[in-house]
Scaffold this motif. Sequence first.
Motif, PDB file in Angstrom:
ATOM      1  N   LYS A 246       0.906  -1.129  -0.012  1.00 34.41           N
ATOM      2  CA  LYS A 246      -0.040   0.062   0.056  1.00 34.41           C
ATOM      3  C   LYS A 246       0.896   1.387   0.063  1.00 34.41           C
ATOM      4  O   LYS A 246       1.821   1.361   0.632  1.00 34.41           O
ATOM      5  CB  LYS A 246      -0.776   0.198   1.223  1.00 34.41           C
ATOM      6  CG  LYS A 246      -1.763   1.083   1.010  1.00 34.41           C
ATOM      7  CD  LYS A 246      -2.767   0.953   2.457  1.00 34.41           C
ATOM      8  CE  LYS A 246      -4.004   2.202   2.594  1.00 34.41           C
ATOM      9  NZ  LYS A 246      -3.297   3.676   2.887  1.00 34.41           N
ATOM     10  N   ASP A 247       0.542   2.240  -0.993  1.00 28.90           N
ATOM     11  CA  ASP A 247       1.370   3.661  -0.827  1.00 28.90           C
ATOM     12  C   ASP A 247       2.568   3.487  -1.253  1.00 28.90           C
ATOM     13  O   ASP A 247       3.389   4.445  -1.239  1.00 28.90           O
ATOM     14  CB  ASP A 247       1.113   4.236   0.350  1.00 28.90           C
ATOM     15  CG  ASP A 247      -0.405   4.369   0.803  1.00 28.90           C
ATOM     16  OD1 ASP A 247      -1.056   4.540   0.107  1.00 28.90           O
ATOM     17  OD2 ASP A 247      -0.482   4.251   2.192  1.00 28.90           O
ATOM     18  N   ILE A 248       2.797   2.279  -2.182  1.00 28.28           N
ATOM     19  CA  ILE A 248       4.331   2.261  -2.449  1.00 28.28           C
ATOM     20  C   ILE A 248       4.428   2.396  -4.000  1.00 28.28           C
ATOM     21  O   ILE A 248       3.580   1.933  -4.660  1.00 28.28           O
ATOM     22  CB  ILE A 248       4.857   0.818  -2.264  1.00 28.28           C
ATOM     23  CG1 ILE A 248       5.176   0.618  -0.724  1.00 28.28           C
ATOM     24  CG2 ILE A 248       6.340   0.554  -3.203  1.00 28.28           C
ATOM     25  CD1 ILE A 248       5.753  -0.832  -0.335  1.00 28.28           C
ATOM     26  N   LYS A 249       5.275   3.282  -4.423  1.00 27.33           N
ATOM     27  CA  LYS A 249       5.417   3.664  -6.015  1.00 27.33           C
ATOM     28  C   LYS A 249       6.787   3.583  -6.235  1.00 27.33           C
ATOM     29  O   LYS A 249       7.680   3.885  -5.690  1.00 27.33           O
ATOM     30  CB  LYS A 249       4.911   4.934  -6.022  1.00 27.33           C
ATOM     31  CG  LYS A 249       5.086   5.647  -7.461  1.00 27.33           C
ATOM     32  CD  LYS A 249       3.919   4.946  -8.614  1.00 27.33           C
ATOM     33  CE  LYS A 249       4.127   5.802  -9.827  1.00 27.33           C
ATOM     34  NZ  LYS A 249       3.139   5.113 -10.798  1.00 27.33           N
ATOM     35  N   ILE A 250       7.149   2.643  -7.448  1.00 22.73           N
ATOM     36  CA  ILE A 250       8.306   2.679  -8.053  1.00 22.73           C
ATOM     37  C   ILE A 250       8.450   4.038  -9.275  1.00 22.73           C
ATOM     38  O   ILE A 250       7.452   3.913 -10.091  1.00 22.73           O
ATOM     39  CB  ILE A 250       8.634   1.574  -8.716  1.00 22.73           C
ATOM     40  CG1 ILE A 250       8.660   0.258  -7.767  1.00 22.73           C
ATOM     41  CG2 ILE A 250      10.005   1.501  -9.607  1.00 22.73           C
ATOM     42  CD1 ILE A 250       8.904  -0.936  -8.276  1.00 22.73           C
ATOM     43  N   THR A 251       9.124   4.776  -8.921  1.00 19.89           N
ATOM     44  CA  THR A 251       9.360   6.220  -9.783  1.00 19.89           C
ATOM     45  C   THR A 251      10.761   5.931 -10.899  1.00 19.89           C
ATOM     46  O   THR A 251      11.610   5.331 -10.289  1.00 19.89           O
ATOM     47  CB  THR A 251       9.298   7.330  -9.067  1.00 19.89           C
ATOM     48  OG1 THR A 251      10.559   7.243  -8.252  1.00 19.89           O
ATOM     49  CG2 THR A 251       8.271   7.305  -8.263  1.00 19.89           C
ATOM     50  N   LEU A 252      10.212   6.317 -12.065  1.00 21.62           N
ATOM     51  CA  LEU A 252      11.204   6.182 -13.135  1.00 21.62           C
ATOM     52  C   LEU A 252      11.771   7.627 -13.633  1.00 21.62           C
ATOM     53  O   LEU A 252      12.733   7.583 -14.333  1.00 21.62           O
ATOM     54  CB  LEU A 252      10.605   5.542 -14.408  1.00 21.62           C
ATOM     55  CG  LEU A 252       9.975   4.056 -14.190  1.00 21.62           C
ATOM     56  CD1 LEU A 252       9.321   3.584 -15.385  1.00 21.62           C
ATOM     57  CD2 LEU A 252      11.080   3.048 -13.538  1.00 21.62           C
TER      58      LEU A 252
END
Length: 376
Positions: free
Chosen positions: A154-160
Amino acid sequence: MKLLFIGARLFDDVALYTKKMGITTVLTESNPQALNLDLADSHHIVPRGMELPKEIALKEDVDGVVPLIGIDGPLIDVALLKEDLETNHGLPVVASPLDAVSISGDKIKTKEFLLENNIKTLDYTVIDSNQKNQRLELNNFPLVLKQRQGQGGKDIKITLSVEDVHKYLEHYDGALVEKFLDGIEISVEILRWKGHSVPLVPVYKGNTTLDCIHPLNKIKKAPLAADGVNSHEHNQAIRMIAQKIGDLIGVEGSADLDLIFDKVNRKTYVLEINTRPSGTRYLTAASSDINPLHEMVDMATGSWDTNSVRERIKEYYALEIPVGDYISNRNSYKFREFHGENDWIIHGPENYQRITIRGKNKEDAFRTAKQLKLNL
């Protein structure tokens, strides 16, 4: 012997065992529509919180309390209940104490704890919405952004890109930031009670992915086998890390450790500590013959012994496969124990069922999967 169990969702995992052991069971649950209520000898529908479970524990004159709570939210309240019942009433509560829960429930505190104790963890930084570009050079991507509280992805995002970070921070005041690793996700469960601990089998939860696929949606295996390392030595090293952390932080009952193995530098890093029953408990039971929730029952009854646990540990090969819905009459508490060298258990709610397979070896486990017509 009479025990109070808090939370119905996981009660089907202990119902058969408590019946076999002749334990009278009392269950509290806040959801009147919850499954498993009728599996207990008696149950009470209570408001959220621990005030009513405490009153019922004392009124029913139970011999111990076993919280079966698989989410982080109520764990602080459970820890406070533990402190009260154990200190003021001499009643054992099989759950982690407040200090351990306070650290494990906060990802920044967890990082600080790991670094203070020289335990390998990924480098990190903390940013807020007013410092969006802090230490975020373009060549550092991909980056993993997390909130200090939360579980299950939850609320984790992999950003590029920096733009991805900006979009994430439109919804949050800040984030804990780590480098994304091309690696293997690992869990290991720890049993600990009254200062004595037993780390169990490390579980392979799949490769990391840029699209954040949760381990529940992956095929998982135990024991862990990673390319390029000696599996026995690697697993023993992970177990020792788990025992060290369990002892340092003072967990009680069943807890689990999340780690990541970097495929490039062949190093293993600790990510999180979870002071609650683990989602890998079926794989643990299949591969080691030790059911963590049954062990929690033994802790509450005063019969738990670390030497006995170590002597009972076996070495099987285990697979866990998400199946969505699988037609079977075995998705019942009556079939929640493994028997012999080759067996399988189906578990989980509708649309999210999983099948965990035990084999004497890898070949036997995959043969059972083929017989069950499962896609691997």
